[in-house]
Design a protein around this motif. Structure first.
Motif, PDB file in Angstrom:
ATOM      1  N   SER A  45       0.873   4.054  -2.777  1.00 31.30           N
ATOM      2  CA  SER A  45       0.624   5.465  -2.436  1.00 31.30           C
ATOM      3  C   SER A  45       1.723   6.360  -2.998  1.00 31.30           C
ATOM      4  O   SER A  45       1.478   7.445  -3.513  1.00 31.30           O
ATOM      5  N   SER A  46       2.980   5.840  -2.906  1.00 30.13           N
ATOM      6  CA  SER A  46       4.097   6.626  -3.449  1.00 30.13           C
ATOM      7  C   SER A  46       3.960   6.794  -4.955  1.00 30.13           C
ATOM      8  O   SER A  46       4.214   7.867  -5.511  1.00 30.13           O
ATOM      9  N   GLY A  66       0.822  -1.219   0.000  1.00 32.87           N
ATOM     10  CA  GLY A  66       0.000   0.000   0.000  1.00 32.87           C
ATOM     11  C   GLY A  66       0.847   1.256   0.000  1.00 32.87           C
ATOM     12  O   GLY A  66       0.526   2.248  -0.660  1.00 32.87           O
ATOM     13  N   ALA A  78       1.250   9.235  -5.615  1.00 31.64           N
ATOM     14  CA  ALA A  78       1.700  10.599  -5.313  1.00 31.64           C
ATOM     15  C   ALA A  78       2.641  11.119  -6.387  1.00 31.64           C
ATOM     16  O   ALA A  78       2.569  12.274  -6.810  1.00 31.64           O
TER      17      ALA A  78
END
Length: 300
Positions: free
Chosen positions: A65-66, A61, A69
């Motif tokens: 998310s990275s 996760g 982003a």
């Protein structure tokens, strides 16, 4: 509403079947590998103590998310770049319009300056031509006056008795001489008056380049050696009254009554007169029909 409705649930969220299957598969594979290695090894083999770190859903996760982003940051940077490019294009377009407008304004000002310069040059040229024409006219009048003075002096030398009264009985010779003197005097008066044509009219002017009506008449007669009063009604009150049908060069024309005239001029022959008319015309030679006088007097 239930009294326990506001109490948040402490149940763990259900994990999806796919995620559970994934973890189970990974764990099963690892355990199978360990089991096979244990069966194939010697009896006295040392137990496996190395711990294999398994990826967890939390790390997956975080990586996701990275990545999200980073993608969002890249999209934001791309949008920022596009915005900067749009602003630069708009600034360039505005600068081009401003430059075009400034050039048009500069061209307009330059054209106006050229037109103003041409106008001033034309006015200066016209003024120079006018001054030159006035100088030529003044030189011509001065020459005419010089010639008139010479003619008058020659006439006086040739006729020493000119202008004097007879001192005894009359004779044919004296009568003829008187007629000749009168004719010469009238010619002098006419020549002087015509030499002033083109001069300015100035109230109270008595020459040499500006006159009023009575000032011109007085100066013309003075050039012939005859003194006249300064005022028009005084001039028209002198001499002998003559009809307009019996005029001779040198006669004084008047407008108004003889003893109350407001304007005078000199008859020059041929149905014309010379007079200082008004500020707009100056000294002119005109036909009697242009402004018919009220009467005339003869001084000679």
């Amino acid at each position: 509403m239930s009294q326990t409705a506001h109490i948040p649930s402490h149940r763990k969220p259900r994990r999806s079947a796919s995620k559970l299957a994934l973890r189970a598969g990974v764990a099963g594979g690892v355990l199978s590998t360990i089991a096979v290695a244990g069966a194939a090894g010697p009896a006295n083999a040392e137990p496996v103590t190395e711990t294999i770190e398994m990826p967890t859903l939390c790390s997956l996760g975080a990586d996701l998310s990275s990545a999200v982003a980073a993608s969002a940051e890249a999209s934001e940077q791309e949008a920022l770049d596009q915005s900067l490019e749009a602003q630069e294009a708009a600034a360039l377009e505005k600068a081009a319009k401003d430059a075009k407008k400034a050039k048009a304004e500069a061209d307009r000002k330059a054209e106006a300056e050229r037109a103003e310069k041409a106008r001033k040059e034309a006015e200066a040229k016209a003024e120079a031509e006018r001054v030159a024409a006035e100088a030529r006219a003044r030189a011509s009048r001065d020459a005419a006056r010089t010639q008139l003075a010479s003619t008058s002096a020659s006439s006086s030398d040739a006729n020493p008795g000119a202008g004097s009264s007879n001192d005894g009985g009359s004779s044919a010779g004296s009568s003829s001489e008187s007629t000749q003197v009168s004719s010469g005097t009238a010619a002098s008066i006419v020549a002087f008056a015509r030499a002033q044509v083109g001069d300015a009219y100035v109230s109270g002017g008595t020459g040499p380049n500006s006159w009023d009506c009575s000032g011109l008449v007085q100066a013309a007669y003075a050039a012939a050696g005859i003194d006249l009063p300064r005022i028009s009604y005084q001039q028209s009150s002198m001499g002998t009254s003559v009809s307009l049908s019996n005029l001779q060069p040198g006669d004084i024309l008047y407008w108004g009554s003889r003893s109350g005239s407001y304007h005078v001029a000199i008859y020059v022959g041929g149905g014309k007169y010379v007079g200082a008319q008004n500020p707009s015309t100056g000294v002119v030679e005109r036909s009697l029909d242009w402004d018919t006088p009220s009467g005339a007097v003869r001084i000679l």
